[in-house]
Design a protein around this motif. Structure first.
Motif, PDB file in Angstrom:
ATOM      1  N   ARG A  60     -20.432 194.936-125.845  1.00 20.32           N
ATOM      2  CA  ARG A  60     -21.264 196.120-126.057  1.00 20.32           C
ATOM      3  C   ARG A  60     -20.757 197.286-125.218  1.00 20.32           C
ATOM      4  O   ARG A  60     -20.525 197.145-124.014  1.00 20.32           O
ATOM      5  CB  ARG A  60     -22.718 195.808-125.706  1.00 20.32           C
ATOM      6  N   ASN A  82     -21.440 204.260-128.395  1.00 24.74           N
ATOM      7  CA  ASN A  82     -22.317 203.092-128.358  1.00 24.74           C
ATOM      8  C   ASN A  82     -21.915 202.151-129.483  1.00 24.74           C
ATOM      9  O   ASN A  82     -21.950 202.534-130.655  1.00 24.74           O
ATOM     10  CB  ASN A  82     -23.783 203.508-128.518  1.00 24.74           C
ATOM     11  N   ASP A 131     -21.829 197.829-130.766  1.00 26.05           N
ATOM     12  CA  ASP A 131     -21.994 196.384-130.645  1.00 26.05           C
ATOM     13  C   ASP A 131     -20.899 195.733-131.476  1.00 26.05           C
ATOM     14  O   ASP A 131     -20.728 196.066-132.654  1.00 26.05           O
ATOM     15  CB  ASP A 131     -23.359 195.935-131.165  1.00 26.05           C
ATOM     16  N   ASN A 181     -19.700 209.265-125.135  1.00 26.09           N
ATOM     17  CA  ASN A 181     -21.008 208.831-125.639  1.00 26.09           C
ATOM     18  C   ASN A 181     -20.890 207.806-126.762  1.00 26.09           C
ATOM     19  O   ASN A 181     -21.595 207.887-127.777  1.00 26.09           O
ATOM     20  CB  ASN A 181     -21.826 210.042-126.119  1.00 26.09           C
ATOM     21  N   THR A 219     -16.489 212.146-130.315  1.00 25.82           N
ATOM     22  CA  THR A 219     -17.578 211.217-130.610  1.00 25.82           C
ATOM     23  C   THR A 219     -17.155 210.231-131.697  1.00 25.82           C
ATOM     24  O   THR A 219     -16.197 210.457-132.436  1.00 25.82           O
ATOM     25  CB  THR A 219     -18.828 211.973-131.060  1.00 25.82           C
ATOM     26  N   HIS A 237     -19.221 198.749-120.227  1.00 23.09           N
ATOM     27  CA  HIS A 237     -18.507 197.834-121.107  1.00 23.09           C
ATOM     28  C   HIS A 237     -18.933 196.444-120.679  1.00 23.09           C
ATOM     29  O   HIS A 237     -18.577 195.985-119.599  1.00 23.09           O
ATOM     30  CB  HIS A 237     -16.996 198.021-120.949  1.00 23.09           C
ATOM     31  N   GLY A 252     -20.382 205.199-118.344  1.00 20.84           N
ATOM     32  CA  GLY A 252     -21.016 204.238-119.228  1.00 20.84           C
ATOM     33  C   GLY A 252     -20.602 202.820-118.902  1.00 20.84           C
ATOM     34  O   GLY A 252     -20.000 202.546-117.858  1.00 20.84           O
ATOM     35  N   LYS A 279     -21.966 201.002-124.035  1.00 26.45           N
ATOM     36  CA  LYS A 279     -23.204 201.786-123.966  1.00 26.45           C
ATOM     37  C   LYS A 279     -22.925 203.113-123.265  1.00 26.45           C
ATOM     38  O   LYS A 279     -22.480 203.123-122.103  1.00 26.45           O
ATOM     39  CB  LYS A 279     -24.289 201.011-123.226  1.00 26.45           C
ATOM     40  N   ASP A 280     -23.160 204.207-123.989  1.00 24.24           N
ATOM     41  CA  ASP A 280     -22.947 205.564-123.464  1.00 24.24           C
ATOM     42  C   ASP A 280     -21.571 205.678-122.804  1.00 24.24           C
ATOM     43  O   ASP A 280     -21.424 206.309-121.755  1.00 24.24           O
ATOM     44  CB  ASP A 280     -24.035 205.936-122.457  1.00 24.24           C
TER      45      ASP A 280
END
Length: 341
Positions: A103, A123, A125, A121, A319, A160, A158, A105-106
């Motif tokens: 995962r 995100n 899964d 940024n 992004t 990992h 963020g 995240k940010d």
């Protein structure tokens, strides 16, 4: 077990064929009485649609009609695999392939020589069922994101996170060219040298001991390469410098798969498989593989056939947008073109 393909959750031919792939069966014969025909299929109308799906999956389909409609049978056979990826070992607490094993995240990453993040940024899964093509223009950060996924780069910001025991592999863009430094070695010698240390595999009986005899190591390397279409009949006594581009790509892939990873990232390796037969071998191996795959390629037909998701990096903003297969044919191409513009 076969009838479960035709239950209420069966959304059409693709679901049926995917069910066959997941059971790892070579063939299956399905009785087709009316109560099992999914979603109002009719034999005649859906025959051609089903044939298209099973051909993508490397299978063939036939209808076997008898006197009574209740005895009509559907026969699906998978094509013989010419490339086979090793199954990854089970992960503690992961009881199905669609469960996230990694995962982001940010997550953002910025190179030290730049003033703005390359990607930001993010995100994501990622599971062992992931089949994603990563898209974006030159310099958009595709290779950077792959290295972060594979644990070769740390995010600037963020997180990992991944489950304990996760094995990851990354095949960089220049991996095929990089084989030139080993031009004097045979593929078997290359694999033996790369295979120092034990393997972590699904079947403990096939654990390879680092202290095993040289003869056993050679025999194992021969067998492993054969699973990637590099058996003695195709290699002969050739050294790496004598191999064509595709055979080198197969060798690179075999080396990356030695530790039976749960997730592999292929950065442009697909584009070294130039012949249709070789691309088909690779596509079928990915579809039947029990681990997750993220790849980049210029071959639209290949990623249309293999990728369930398109991950598109916007080069302007850094992004990432994720488009599932259902939306990929419309939204993702336009976004990719805009990102590359």
């Amino acid at each position: 077990q076969a009838k479960c393909f035709l239950g209420p959750k069966c959304s059409g031919p693709a679901t049926l064929v995917q069910g066959l792939l997941e059971t790892q069966e070579e063939s299956v014969t399905l009785p087709m009485p009316p109560e099992y025909v999914p979603n109002g299929w009719t034999m005649r109308e859906d025959h051609s649609s089903l044939e298209q799906h099973v051909q993508h999956a490397g299978a063939s389909v036939s209808w076997q009609r008898q006197t009574s409609p209740n005895h009509t049978q559907l026969v699906v056979e998978l094509a013989e695999a010419r490339m086979v990826f090793p199954p990854p070992a089970p992960l503690h607490g992961v009881n199905h392939r669609s469960k996230a094993v990694l995962r982001l995240k940010d997550m953002s990453f910025q190179h030290s020589a730049t003033t703005q993040p390359t990607i930001k940024n993010v995100n994501l899964d990622v599971s062992q069922a992931t089949r994603a093509v990563l898209m974006g223009g030159p310099g958009s950060g595709k290779s950077t994101l792959m290295k972060i996924l594979a644990g070769q780069l740390r995010p600037t910001h963020g997180s990992h996170a991944h489950v304990k025991g996760l094995q990851m592999a990354y095949v960089p863009q220049d991996s095929v060219v990089g084989l030139d430094k080993y031009a004097h070695e045979t593929p078997v010698q290359y694999m033996v040298r790369r295979s120092q240390g034990p393997r972590v595999v699904e079947d403990p009986e096939h654990m390879i001991d680092a202290c095993q005899t040289e003869h056993a190591r050679l025999a194992n390397a021969h067998a492993f390469l054969a699973d990637f279409g590099l058996g003695p009949e195709s290699l002969g006594n050739n050294r790496i410098g004598q191999l064509n581009k595709c055979m080198k790509a197969r060798l690179v892939l075999a080396a990356a798969m030695w530790q039976a990873p749960h997730l592999i990232c292929l950065d442009c390796l697909v584009d070294s498989f130039e012949a249709l037969e070789d691309l088909t071998d690779l596509a079928l191996a990915i579809k039947r593989y029990k681990g997750g795959v993220v790849f980049t390629t210029q071959d639209e037909s290949f990623h249309d056939s293999v990728a369930a998701d398109r991950w598109v990096i916007d080069e302007t903003f850094g992004t990432l947008k994720v488009y599932p297969r259902s939306a990929a044919r419309t939204a993702a191409p336009a976004a990719a073109e805009a990102a590359a513009a």
